[in-house]
Design a protein around this motif. Structure first.
Motif, PDB file in Angstrom:
ATOM      1  N   TYR A  71      17.120  -4.239 -28.606  1.00 23.45           N
ATOM      2  CA  TYR A  71      16.975  -3.138 -29.563  1.00 23.45           C
ATOM      3  C   TYR A  71      16.789  -1.833 -28.793  1.00 23.45           C
ATOM      4  CZ  TYR A  71      16.282  -6.878 -32.930  1.00 23.45           C
ATOM      5  OH  TYR A  71      16.441  -8.007 -33.709  1.00 23.45           O
ATOM      6  N   ARG A  72      17.560  -0.805 -29.178  1.00 26.99           N
ATOM      7  CA  ARG A  72      17.527   0.470 -28.465  1.00 26.99           C
ATOM      8  C   ARG A  72      16.476   1.429 -28.997  1.00 26.99           C
ATOM      9  NH1 ARG A  72      23.158   2.173 -25.757  1.00 26.99           N
ATOM     10  NH2 ARG A  72      23.991   0.086 -25.339  1.00 26.99           N
ATOM     11  N   SER A  73      15.762   1.048 -30.045  1.00 22.57           N
ATOM     12  CA  SER A  73      14.693   1.902 -30.582  1.00 22.57           C
ATOM     13  C   SER A  73      13.700   1.038 -31.328  1.00 22.57           C
ATOM     14  CB  SER A  73      15.263   2.966 -31.524  1.00 22.57           C
ATOM     15  OG  SER A  73      15.750   2.375 -32.715  1.00 22.57           O
ATOM     16  N   GLU A  74      12.495   1.573 -31.488  1.00 21.04           N
ATOM     17  CA  GLU A  74      11.483   0.888 -32.279  1.00 21.04           C
ATOM     18  C   GLU A  74      11.911   0.787 -33.739  1.00 21.04           C
ATOM     19  OE1 GLU A  74       8.918  -0.668 -31.271  1.00 21.04           O
ATOM     20  OE2 GLU A  74       8.608   0.036 -29.218  1.00 21.04           O
ATOM     21  N   ALA A  75      12.611   1.814 -34.216  1.00 19.44           N
ATOM     22  CA  ALA A  75      13.079   1.792 -35.604  1.00 19.44           C
ATOM     23  C   ALA A  75      14.083   0.661 -35.821  1.00 19.44           C
ATOM     24  CB  ALA A  75      13.703   3.138 -35.965  1.00 19.44           C
ATOM     25  N   ALA A  76      14.977   0.471 -34.863  1.00 18.56           N
ATOM     26  CA  ALA A  76      15.959  -0.614 -34.979  1.00 18.56           C
ATOM     27  C   ALA A  76      15.259  -1.966 -34.971  1.00 18.56           C
ATOM     28  CB  ALA A  76      16.967  -0.517 -33.852  1.00 18.56           C
ATOM     29  N   ALA A 101      11.916 -20.915 -32.176  1.00 17.64           N
ATOM     30  CA  ALA A 101      10.990 -20.370 -31.181  1.00 17.64           C
ATOM     31  C   ALA A 101      11.508 -19.037 -30.653  1.00 17.64           C
ATOM     32  CB  ALA A 101      10.815 -21.352 -30.029  1.00 17.64           C
ATOM     33  N   THR A 102      10.725 -17.977 -30.841  1.00 19.16           N
ATOM     34  CA  THR A 102      11.091 -16.646 -30.356  1.00 19.16           C
ATOM     35  C   THR A 102       9.873 -15.995 -29.707  1.00 19.16           C
ATOM     36  OG1 THR A 102      10.555 -15.527 -32.435  1.00 19.16           O
ATOM     37  CG2 THR A 102      12.818 -16.348 -32.181  1.00 19.16           C
ATOM     38  N   ARG A 103      10.150 -14.967 -28.937  1.00 20.00           N
ATOM     39  CA  ARG A 103       9.081 -14.175 -28.322  1.00 20.00           C
ATOM     40  C   ARG A 103       9.529 -12.727 -28.269  1.00 20.00           C
ATOM     41  NH1 ARG A 103       7.261 -14.774 -21.993  1.00 20.00           N
ATOM     42  NH2 ARG A 103       5.931 -12.901 -21.888  1.00 20.00           N
ATOM     43  N   VAL A 104       8.667 -11.814 -28.692  1.00 20.70           N
ATOM     44  CA  VAL A 104       8.959 -10.391 -28.643  1.00 20.70           C
ATOM     45  C   VAL A 104       8.565  -9.853 -27.271  1.00 20.70           C
ATOM     46  CG1 VAL A 104       8.470  -8.132 -29.649  1.00 20.70           C
ATOM     47  CG2 VAL A 104       8.662 -10.143 -31.141  1.00 20.70           C
ATOM     48  N   LEU A 105       9.487  -9.117 -26.644  1.00 22.50           N
ATOM     49  CA  LEU A 105       9.257  -8.562 -25.313  1.00 22.50           C
ATOM     50  C   LEU A 105       9.248  -7.041 -25.371  1.00 22.50           C
ATOM     51  CD1 LEU A 105      11.868 -10.710 -23.309  1.00 22.50           C
ATOM     52  CD2 LEU A 105       9.464 -11.268 -23.750  1.00 22.50           C
ATOM     53  N   ASN A 106       8.367  -6.427 -24.573  1.00 28.42           N
ATOM     54  CA  ASN A 106       8.460  -4.983 -24.369  1.00 28.42           C
ATOM     55  C   ASN A 106       9.363  -4.714 -23.164  1.00 28.42           C
ATOM     56  OD1 ASN A 106       6.895  -5.593 -22.124  1.00 28.42           O
ATOM     57  ND2 ASN A 106       4.999  -4.758 -23.000  1.00 28.42           N
ATOM     58  N   ALA A 107       9.546  -3.454 -22.822  1.00 28.25           N
ATOM     59  CA  ALA A 107      10.483  -3.112 -21.750  1.00 28.25           C
ATOM     60  C   ALA A 107      10.106  -3.742 -20.410  1.00 28.25           C
ATOM     61  CB  ALA A 107      10.598  -1.589 -21.636  1.00 28.25           C
ATOM     62  N   PRO A 108       8.838  -3.715 -19.968  1.00 23.81           N
ATOM     63  CA  PRO A 108       8.503  -4.362 -18.696  1.00 23.81           C
ATOM     64  C   PRO A 108       8.758  -5.872 -18.705  1.00 23.81           C
ATOM     65  CG  PRO A 108       6.785  -2.799 -19.307  1.00 23.81           C
ATOM     66  CD  PRO A 108       7.693  -2.940 -20.498  1.00 23.81           C
ATOM     67  N   PRO A 148      16.243  -8.276 -14.705  1.00 20.61           N
ATOM     68  CA  PRO A 148      15.938  -7.051 -13.959  1.00 20.61           C
ATOM     69  C   PRO A 148      17.094  -6.080 -13.818  1.00 20.61           C
ATOM     70  CG  PRO A 148      16.051  -8.958 -12.496  1.00 20.61           C
ATOM     71  CD  PRO A 148      16.080  -9.486 -13.879  1.00 20.61           C
ATOM     72  N   HIS A 149      18.341  -6.536 -14.082  1.00 15.48           N
ATOM     73  CA  HIS A 149      19.473  -5.639 -13.868  1.00 15.48           C
ATOM     74  C   HIS A 149      19.962  -4.967 -15.147  1.00 15.48           C
ATOM     75  CE1 HIS A 149      19.753  -8.399 -10.278  1.00 15.48           C
ATOM     76  NE2 HIS A 149      19.555  -7.207  -9.764  1.00 15.48           N
ATOM     77  N   LEU A 150      19.325  -5.261 -16.274  1.00 14.65           N
ATOM     78  CA  LEU A 150      19.595  -4.463 -17.468  1.00 14.65           C
ATOM     79  C   LEU A 150      18.962  -3.083 -17.291  1.00 14.65           C
ATOM     80  CD1 LEU A 150      18.971  -6.969 -20.417  1.00 14.65           C
ATOM     81  CD2 LEU A 150      21.166  -6.019 -19.695  1.00 14.65           C
ATOM     82  N   LYS A 151      19.659  -2.069 -17.765  1.00 15.21           N
ATOM     83  CA  LYS A 151      19.130  -0.713 -17.657  1.00 15.21           C
ATOM     84  C   LYS A 151      17.979  -0.511 -18.647  1.00 15.21           C
ATOM     85  CE  LYS A 151      23.585   1.135 -16.085  1.00 15.21           C
ATOM     86  NZ  LYS A 151      24.683   2.105 -16.344  1.00 15.21           N
ATOM     87  N   PRO A 152      17.050   0.409 -18.364  1.00 20.68           N
ATOM     88  CA  PRO A 152      15.848   0.574 -19.199  1.00 20.68           C
ATOM     89  C   PRO A 152      16.114   1.371 -20.474  1.00 20.68           C
ATOM     90  CG  PRO A 152      15.774   2.098 -17.374  1.00 20.68           C
ATOM     91  CD  PRO A 152      17.002   1.259 -17.154  1.00 20.68           C
ATOM     92  N   VAL A 153      16.953   0.814 -21.333  1.00 19.19           N
ATOM     93  CA  VAL A 153      17.285   1.496 -22.590  1.00 19.19           C
ATOM     94  C   VAL A 153      16.837   0.686 -23.807  1.00 19.19           C
ATOM     95  CG1 VAL A 153      19.221   2.775 -21.603  1.00 19.19           C
ATOM     96  CG2 VAL A 153      19.623   0.510 -22.588  1.00 19.19           C
ATOM     97  N   PHE A 154      16.103  -0.397 -23.580  1.00 15.72           N
ATOM     98  CA  PHE A 154      15.724  -1.284 -24.674  1.00 15.72           C
ATOM     99  C   PHE A 154      14.202  -1.418 -24.721  1.00 15.72           C
ATOM    100  CE2 PHE A 154      19.860  -2.824 -23.053  1.00 15.72           C
ATOM    101  CZ  PHE A 154      20.637  -2.569 -24.177  1.00 15.72           C
TER     102      PHE A 154
END
Length: 422
Positions: free
Chosen positions: A147-152, A169-176, A183-189
């Motif tokens: 997700y590219r925004s908190e609103a999304a 089974a799911t887990r919500v992740l923050n950017a870190p 690690p190779h995804l850009k920090p846009v999510f």
């Protein structure tokens, strides 16, 4: 309904995941099975998908929230959804029926049925991959909704609630946390949903071909040929092919995916309410030093990026259009631009861009069972974009119905009689 028995001859039309799975299930029960396909196993729709095997696929496109999304979708502003206006208008009956099924009671019936089929398929997939010698192609580390925004992320609450209701089974992740995982995804999510009890394969087509090779080792027959005509005489069928063969059969299984609609109309005069969710893919070399460990779905970009044997496979969302319409690369180009914002992609590989059609019925459920009014003809079609996830369960359910065995899952939601009449 004319039930089958061991030793009878069955011709399966179609060698995608669903057709090969039906053939395997029937052959393991002692029927004499021949599969015919003009391209060979796993070469058409089953070749082009993202290779994900996940219970999260129980969410149909026509969920109750579709009505609120419809104005934006019709404006063509959603990168994961495109449509051809004239073709869509020409399919107004299918379109209205599709929208009519975006109601809560139907949604609950569909999600319950699809979850059962996907869970059963996952169990069979694991057993078959071991037996066919292709288990090394499977990874069991889940896949990610980005997700590219908190609103999304907030807007996706209904989907997450549905998955939770079914115990996915799911887990919500923050950017870190996402960076630790990929690690190779850009920090846009800023937010990610990790669907944990999911698998993926590094070449869907090779898995289907592995199953087909196992089928042949079990005594099944595979012919690269095209069914042109069906004829019925007394209690048997004959499949006439473009290669000049006339194959007698006690039973015929129609598993032609998006080609099923025209075949049923031309051969039997049956009108199948089928639309086509067309999709494309393109392969890329990873940039030096960059890697992706599992498939990711960029919810804003409308694409899935998956690590494959061929490189990184970029798959697009939905395009509603005629099955045989020429490719429109605009959606694929937009997906590539969005993917490059998220991941350091390298150059394209030498593999050509691919286009396929996902056959979709108005309630987003496949047809599995006897064809009304045509004894000995069985249908396994309409799996929209989850045929790879649901193929083995379809094969097992169809074989159980054909031989009169107790069924592992409830067959009623998949009955061909809900759209076809004798």
């Amino acid at each position: 309904m004319t039930q089958a028995r061991a030793g009878q001859r069955v011709v399966v039309l179609g060698a995608g995941m669903v057709g090969v799975a039906c053939a395997l299930s029937l052959r393991q029960r002692g029927l004499a099975v021949t599969v015919i396909d003009p391209l060979g196993p796993g070469a058409a729709t089953s070749h082009g998908n993202a290779g994900v095997l996940a219970r999260s696929s129980l969410m149909p496109f026509n969920h109750p929230g579709l009505w609120a999304q419809l104005p934006n979708l019709l404006r063509g502003r959603n990168p994961g959804f495109r449509y051809h206006p004239l073709w869509t208008l020409g399919q107004w009956r299918w379109g209205l029926s599709f929208l009519a099924h975006a109601r809560e009671p139907v949604f609950r019936e569909t999600t319950t049925a699809l979850d059962a089929l996907i869970r059963h398929s996952g169990t069979v997939h694991r057993r078959w991959m071991d037996a066919a010698g292709v288990a090394q192609r499977r990874r069991d580390d889940g896949w990610l909704f980005l997700y590219r925004s908190e609103a999304a992320f907030a807007a996706g609450a209904f989907g997450r609630e549905t998955l939770a209701r079914f115990g996915v089974a799911t887990r919500v992740l923050n950017a870190p946390a996402l960076h630790d995982l990929e690690p190779h995804l850009k920090p846009v999510f800023p937010r990610t949903l990790w669907v944990q009890n999911a698998s993926a394969v590094d070449s869907p087509g090779e898995v289907v071909r592995g199953y087909a090779a196992w089928l042949q080792a079990l005594g099944g027959v595979l012919q690269v040929d095209q069914a042109q005509r069906l004829t019925r005489a007394e209690r048997s069928w004959t499949v006439h092919t473009s290669g000049g063969a006339a194959l007698p059969a006690d039973h015929v299984v129609l598993a032609l995916g998006p080609w099923s609609r025209d075949f049923l109309r031309e051969q039997l005069g049956l009108r199948l309410p089928m639309g086509f969710e067309r999709g494309q893919h393109r392969h890329f070399h990873p940039s030096p030093g960059a890697s992706l460990n599992r498939p990711v779905y960029d919810t804003a970009g409308g694409y899935v990026l998956a690590p494959m044997a061929q490189g990184l496979r970029l798959t697009t969302g939905v395009e509603l259009n005629a099955q045989q319409a020429p490719p429109n690369r605009e959606q694929l180009e937009a997906a590539e631009r969005a993917a490059r914002e998220a991941m350091p992609l390298g150059e394209r590989t030498q593999d050509p861009d691919w286009l396929g059609s996902r056959p979709t019925l108005p309630d987003c459920r496949p047809m599995i069972g006897a064809c009304p009014g045509h004894a000995g003809l069985w249908l396994a079609l309409g799996h929209q974009h989850i045929g790879f996830s649901t193929g083995p369960g379809t094969g097992e359910l169809l074989a159980q119905l054909m031989l009169g065995e107790p069924t592992t899952i409830d067959p009623q939601p998949f009955s061909p009689g809900r759209f076809l009449r004798a």
